[in-house]
Structure formats: structure tokens, C-alpha cells
Design an enzyme around this catalytic site. Structure first.
Site, PDB file in Angstrom:
ATOM      1  CE  LYS A  22      -1.884   2.283   4.055  1.00  0.00           C
ATOM      2  NZ  LYS A  22      -1.514   3.791   4.293  1.00  0.00           N
ATOM      3  CG  ASN A  23       2.235   3.067   3.359  1.00  0.00           C
ATOM      4  OD1 ASN A  23       0.758   3.193   3.564  1.00  0.00           O
ATOM      5  ND2 ASN A  23       2.325   2.490   4.767  1.00  0.00           N
ATOM      6  CB  CYS A 116      -5.268   6.668  10.383  1.00  0.00           C
ATOM      7  SG  CYS A 116      -5.337   5.797   9.411  1.00  0.00           S
ATOM      8  NE  ARG A 121      -0.057   9.934   9.725  1.00  0.00           N
ATOM      9  CZ  ARG A 121      -0.796   9.337   8.921  1.00  0.00           C
ATOM     10  NH1 ARG A 121      -2.493   9.229   9.263  1.00  0.00           N
ATOM     11  NH2 ARG A 121      -0.210   8.513   7.949  1.00  0.00           N
ATOM     12  CG  ASP A 304       2.578   1.440   9.383  1.00  0.00           C
ATOM     13  OD1 ASP A 304       3.125   1.592   8.495  1.00  0.00           O
ATOM     14  OD2 ASP A 304       2.681   2.241   9.852  1.00  0.00           O
ATOM     15  NE  ARG A 398      -7.490   4.642   4.035  1.00  0.00           N
ATOM     16  CZ  ARG A 398      -6.232   5.123   5.075  1.00  0.00           C
ATOM     17  NH1 ARG A 398      -6.735   5.097   6.761  1.00  0.00           N
ATOM     18  NH2 ARG A 398      -5.169   4.763   4.275  1.00  0.00           N
TER      19      ARG A 398
HETATM   20  C1  EPZ Z   1       4.212   6.823   5.969  1.00  0.00           C
HETATM   21  O1  EPZ Z   1       3.487   8.051   6.681  1.00  0.00           O
HETATM   22  C2  EPZ Z   1       2.846   6.085   6.191  1.00  0.00           C
HETATM   23  N1  EPZ Z   1       1.825   6.283   4.981  1.00  0.00           N
HETATM   24  C3  EPZ Z   1       2.723   5.276   7.252  1.00  0.00           C
HETATM   25  O2  EPZ Z   1       1.081   4.497   7.989  1.00  0.00           O
HETATM   26  C4  EPZ Z   1       3.583   5.299   8.278  1.00  0.00           C
HETATM   27  O3  EPZ Z   1       3.129   5.316   9.834  1.00  0.00           O
HETATM   28  C5  EPZ Z   1       4.177   6.546   7.970  1.00  0.00           C
HETATM   29  O4  EPZ Z   1       4.605   6.441   7.014  1.00  0.00           O
HETATM   30  C6  EPZ Z   1       5.831   6.019   8.610  1.00  0.00           C
HETATM   31  O5  EPZ Z   1       6.288   4.789   8.714  1.00  0.00           O
HETATM   32  C7  EPZ Z   1       1.695   6.209   4.287  1.00  0.00           C
HETATM   33  O6  EPZ Z   1       2.482   5.534   3.025  1.00  0.00           O
HETATM   34  C8  EPZ Z   1       0.332   6.618   3.001  1.00  0.00           C
HETATM   35  P1  EPZ Z   1       6.023  10.252   7.971  1.00  0.00           P
HETATM   36  P2  EPZ Z   1       3.874   9.921   6.789  1.00  0.00           P
HETATM   37  O7  EPZ Z   1       6.135  11.571   7.384  1.00  0.00           O
HETATM   38  O8  EPZ Z   1       4.076   9.982   5.259  1.00  0.00           O
HETATM   39  C9  EPZ Z   1       6.075  13.804  11.538  1.00  0.00           C
HETATM   40  C10 EPZ Z   1      -0.126   2.909   7.619  1.00  0.00           C
HETATM   41  O9  EPZ Z   1      -0.864   2.621   8.816  1.00  0.00           O
HETATM   42  N2  EPZ Z   1       5.754  14.441  10.413  1.00  0.00           N
HETATM   43  O10 EPZ Z   1       6.915   9.389   8.517  1.00  0.00           O
HETATM   44  O11 EPZ Z   1       2.897  10.551   7.230  1.00  0.00           O
HETATM   45  C11 EPZ Z   1       4.566  12.820  11.364  1.00  0.00           C
HETATM   46  O12 EPZ Z   1       3.466  13.775  12.536  1.00  0.00           O
HETATM   47  C12 EPZ Z   1       0.491   4.293   7.795  1.00  0.00           C
HETATM   48  O13 EPZ Z   1      -0.070   2.319   6.824  1.00  0.00           O
HETATM   49  C13 EPZ Z   1       6.071  15.816  10.880  1.00  0.00           C
HETATM   50  O14 EPZ Z   1       5.933  16.079  11.733  1.00  0.00           O
HETATM   51  O15 EPZ Z   1       4.313   9.642   7.629  1.00  0.00           O
HETATM   52  C14 EPZ Z   1       4.735  11.784  11.865  1.00  0.00           C
HETATM   53  O16 EPZ Z   1       4.764  11.551  13.933  1.00  0.00           O
HETATM   54  C15 EPZ Z   1      -0.111   5.411   8.611  1.00  0.00           C
HETATM   55  N3  EPZ Z   1       6.064  16.786  10.026  1.00  0.00           N
HETATM   56  C16 EPZ Z   1       6.363  11.549  11.664  1.00  0.00           C
HETATM   57  O17 EPZ Z   1       7.350  12.557  11.552  1.00  0.00           O
HETATM   58  C17 EPZ Z   1       6.163  16.489   8.468  1.00  0.00           C
HETATM   59  O18 EPZ Z   1       5.702  17.525   7.458  1.00  0.00           O
HETATM   60  C18 EPZ Z   1       6.468  10.386  10.841  1.00  0.00           C
HETATM   61  O19 EPZ Z   1       5.554  10.483   9.524  1.00  0.00           O
HETATM   62  C19 EPZ Z   1       5.837  15.141   8.220  1.00  0.00           C
HETATM   63  C20 EPZ Z   1       5.526  14.100   9.016  1.00  0.00           C
END
Ligand code: EPZ
Length: 417
Positions: A22-23, A116, A121, A304, A398
Site C-alpha cells: 500500500k505505502n 488515520c 500529522r 504500523d 483501505r
Molecule cells: C507513512 O506516513 C505511512 N503512510 C504511514 O503508514 C507510516 O506510519 C509512516 O509513513 C511512518 O512509517 C503512507 O505511506 C501513506 P511520516 P507519513 O511523514 O508519510 C511527523 C499505515 O498504517 N511529520 O514519516 O505520513 C509525523 O507527524 C500508515 O499504513 C512531521 O512532523 O509518515 C509523524 O509523527 C499510517 N512533519 C512522523 O513525522 C511532516 O511534514 C512520521 O511521519 C511530516 C511528518
């Protein structure tokens, strides 16, 4: 609203084929618009996130042909218009149209993404990256207009190795003028799969999978054929089911390396597995002992799988501690597990939880709080006494391709009602 009903206690035997990640696919589909010819993506999972991305492409007037496990996209005639709030909010990964539309048209008009509710986020790191490439951001509430005269390569240090920001900056930079270097980049396998896709179209990306990614801008991207990697989170979910209630259960079509952290933790508790080149077999279950989990960025223990591992830890003897370092609100599903008899305590700051086991779980009515939270309850329902009914299953659908059918094939008493 449809629900999932499970009669617990039925062993799982046979083969579970893992689908595309998915990701990864949710980034590959928006990335395809950077090409002006037809691209073909195979091993595409049947999940609603893909349907939602398809709707955005249709809204933008792209030609799209979807067959079982395959999608063909031609974006040569797409229109650069606003991606509506409804379409933007359907899923988190809609934000990849920011980088892709910016990379293609130097302009994008859309809204803050959905996804989610496991934390605030924000997308500040994505926006900071776009600004460093020369874009100007107009933000009104959740509405974003991002545009640039001409994107220009630059050095971008990420305060946190965000998956989404790393990929989005890559999408905006592949056709920018000059060289971009992303430092403290995320290194998840899905990022490598997206970079390989872009390179297959003629991009010049080096270092994907490490914390420093270098992108030399190119003028044109040509057609290609690309395969989505297996979904390591889907594989991990079934592996944990196998450890709990498997009898000769084979998790097939996987890359075991991508599951190293989970395999190590399961071994620590006493799980025995036969690890093949592209599969893992669990012959029988065992008596397990408690262990501690700390979620980290790849190759650390994936956030995850945290909630699904929590269900597993309810069946381990002793006290386990889970520390969630990525998200500030990813323990809600534990409260649903408590309804099934789990002995859990969540620390006030919502960053640590204690699980005391082994406890006998019993079936009842529970709610999916998010995608992986829903999956953790489904796993609990498979081992609980009696019947479990799970609500809000759209969260689960999803991200899990035909999960009910796959489980029925290996002996689970499960159905959508
Ligand atoms: C991706 O989300 C995945 N989603 C998430 O999977 C996964 O949990 C996550 O990476 C971490 O591995 C998709 O790929 C669609 P991040 P993403 O940006 O890109 C903070 C699932 O269950 N952050 O690495 O949103 C953020 O709030 C989903 O499949 C900022 O502060 O994750 C979080 O605490 C859930 N500012 C942390 O970093 C930003 O601009 C990690 O977020 C971006 C992120």
C-alpha cells in the site's frame, strides 16, 4: 455499515499470498503523472486507497486502465486544476499529488490530506522542501496553492526522516533544474521502490534507501513497466496471526529482509519460523514470553505493526512495554482490546503502554479506530473465545487486499456482514 464477524479459535493452515505494498503503490500512482507517456504498474493491491487515487486521476482527466493487479496510466492530457477538498481528504497519500503536480506543472492547488487520526500529522517538512526548491506557498485554512516560476535543485535537510516528505520532495525534484540533495532522508523500502520507478522512466536518483538521496533533474520521463514490492506490513500482520493460531501456515511472496525487526522480536518471545527466500512458514504455535517494543524509523520496529504486535503481546507470559516514538496518538485501539479482556495500561503521555499477559480474550463488539488498529482487533478476534464483531471496517479495507477472503481460504471463520 458493513461489519466483520469472526468466530475465534479456528487454526489457520495453508498459504497466504501477500499483495503489493500500500505505502508504495499510493506514491507510484501520483508519480506516474510526471511521465508524458503510458506507464504500467503491476502487483497493484485491491484496496480502497487505490480507488481513491484513481478518482483523483480521473478528476484530472488522466487516462487510466485498471485490470486485476495492474494499472496503466497516461497523463499526457491531464488538466492542472484544483483537487477538491473531498478528493484530497479521502486519504493521506493524496499529498503526493503536491510533489507530482509541482514537478509537472510548477503549480498545484489542493487541500490538506486525510488519513488515520493517529497524531497531528502535519506536512511542514513537505512544504519546507518545496520552498527550498523555489516554490511559493499560499495557505488558507486547509487549502494550499503551491507554485514556482521554475523549480531549482537545492540541499534539503529533513528535521525528521519523514517517509512522505522524502518521497514528495523526490517527485518535485526529478524534473527541477540542477541537483537536489535530501539529507536525513527516510530509508523505507517503499522509497526505494518509488525511486526505482522514477529511474525506470529516465530520472537520475541515487542513494534511495540511505539517508542521503541525490536527484539530478531531467527534462523528460518516458514510459516504463514497474512492479510494486510486496507489502511488509500486510506480511507482518499475517505472520503475527500465524504465531498466534497457525498450523503449517505459509506467508508467501514476501521479502524477509524487510521484516527483520519483526522477525527478531518474534524470535525473542519464542516463535519458531522457517524463513525461505520469499516466504515464511509457521508450523505450530508455542508458549511465548513477554518482550519490549520501541517503534522507530526503518529498519527499526515499524510503527504500523505496533498495534498488531500489542495483540500478540497479550498472549505472552509476563509484562511487555511498548514505546511509540513516531506518533503521539496510536494507542486508541488498546482500549478496544481491553473490552476483549486484555490487561493494558497506557501512560498519561500516550507514548508508552504496558501489557500484562497471558490473558484469555473473549469476543465482543469493537470499533476500528484506524487501519492498523482495526487489523489488531481482527487478529484478536481470530484467537478470542466466541464471536467478535468489528465496526468501521472501511479503515481495514483501505490497506488490506481481500483480507476476509484470504483468511477464509486458510480456515478462518470470518465474514463481512
Ligand atoms: C507513512 O506516513 C505511512 N503512510 C504511514 O503508514 C507510516 O506510519 C509512516 O509513513 C511512518 O512509517 C503512507 O505511506 C501513506 P511520516 P507519513 O511523514 O508519510 C511527523 C499505515 O498504517 N511529520 O514519516 O505520513 C509525523 O507527524 C500508515 O499504513 C512531521 O512532523 O509518515 C509523524 O509523527 C499510517 N512533519 C512522523 O513525522 C511532516 O511534514 C512520521 O511521519 C511530516 C511528518
Amino acid at each position: 455499515m458493513p461489519k466483520i464477524r469472526i468466530e475465534g479459535g479456528h487454526p489457520l493452515s495453508g498459504i497466504i499470498p501477500i499483495s503489493g505494498a500500500k505505502n508504495s503503490v499510493v506514491a507510484l500512482i501520483p508519480a506516474a503523472i510526471l511521465c508524458d507517456e503510458t506507464v504500467t504498474i503491476s502487483n497493484v493491491p485491491e484496496i480502497t486507497d487505490v480507488d481513491d487515487l484513481e478518482n483523483i486521476l480521473i478528476h484530472l482527466n488522466a487516462q487510466i486502465k485498471r485490470t486485476k493487479e495492474r494499472v496503466e496510466i497516461n497523463a499526457s492530457n491531464i488538466i492542472n486544476k484544483e483537487i477538491t477538498e473531498t478528493l484530497s481528504k479521502k486519504l493521506r497519500a493524496s499529498y503526493y499529488f503536491m510533489g507530482a503536480m509541482l514537478g509537472k506543472f510548477n503549480k498545484v492547488d489542493m487541500y490538506f490530506p486525510g488519513g488515520c487520526s493517529i497524531g497531528a500529522r502535519p506536512i511542514n517538512l513537505h512544504l519546507k522542501g518545496f520552498e527550498l526548491l523555489g516554490a511559493k506557498i499560499t495557505e488558507e485554512g486547509s487549502h494550499f496553492i503551491i507554485e514556482a516560476e521554475k523549480l531549482k535543485g537545492n540541499k534539503i535537510y529533513l528535521d525528521f526522516p519523514s517517509v512522505g516528505a522524502t518521497i514528495n520532495i523526490m517527485l518535485a525534484a526529478v524534473k527541477a533544474k540542477g541537483k537536489t540533495v535530501i539529507e536525513n532522508a527516510a530509508a523505507e523500502p517503499e522509497i526505494v521502490n518509488v525511486a526505482t520507478f522514477l529511474n525506470n522512466m529516465g530520472a537520475k536518483i541515487k542513494g534511495a534507501g540511505t539517508n542521503t538521496i541525490t536527484i539530478s533533474g531531467v527534462r523528460y520521463l518516458h514510459s516504463c513497466f514497474h512492479e510494486v514490492i510486496p507489502d511488509r506490513i500486510e506480511a507482518g500482520t499475517y505472520l503475527i496471526m500465524g504465531a498466534l493460531i497457525g498450523e503449517n501456515l505459509k506467508i508467501d511472496n514476501i521479502i524477509p529482509n524487510h521484516l527483520e525487526a519483526l522477525i527478531a522480536k518474534l524470535k525473542e518471545t519464542g516463535v519458531e519460523m522457517e524463513i525461505g527466500l520469499d516466504n515464511i512458514v509457521i508450523k505450530e504455535t508455542n508458549k511465548y514470553k513477554a518482550t519490549d517494543i520501541k517503534t522507530l524509523v526503518y529498519p527499526g520496529f515499524p510503527t504500523d505493526l505496533q498495534q498488531i504486535m500489542a495483540t500478540f503481546l497479550t498472549q505472552c507470559h509476563g509484562k511487555s512495554i511498548i514505546e511509540e516514538t513516531i506518533y503521539e496518538n496510536r494507542f486508541q485501539s488498546l482500549l478496544e482490546l481491553q473490552k476483549m479482556g486484555a490487561n493494558v495500561k497506557i501512560r498519561k503521555d500516550n507514548r508508552k503502554a504496558t501489557i500484562n499477559g497471558k490473558t484469555k480474550l473473549h469476543g465482543t463488539d469493537v470499533n476500528s479506530t484506524d487501519l492498523r488498529g482495526g487489523a489488531s482487533l481482527l487478529v484478536a478476534g481470530l484467537i478470542a473465545s466466541g464471536t467478535t464483531t468489528i465496526d468501521n471496517i472501511s479503515y481495514i479495507l483501505r490497506g488490506y487486499d481481500n483480507i476476509v477472503e484470504k483468511l477464509q481460504k486458510v480456515g478462518a471463520k470470518i465474514e463481512i456482514i
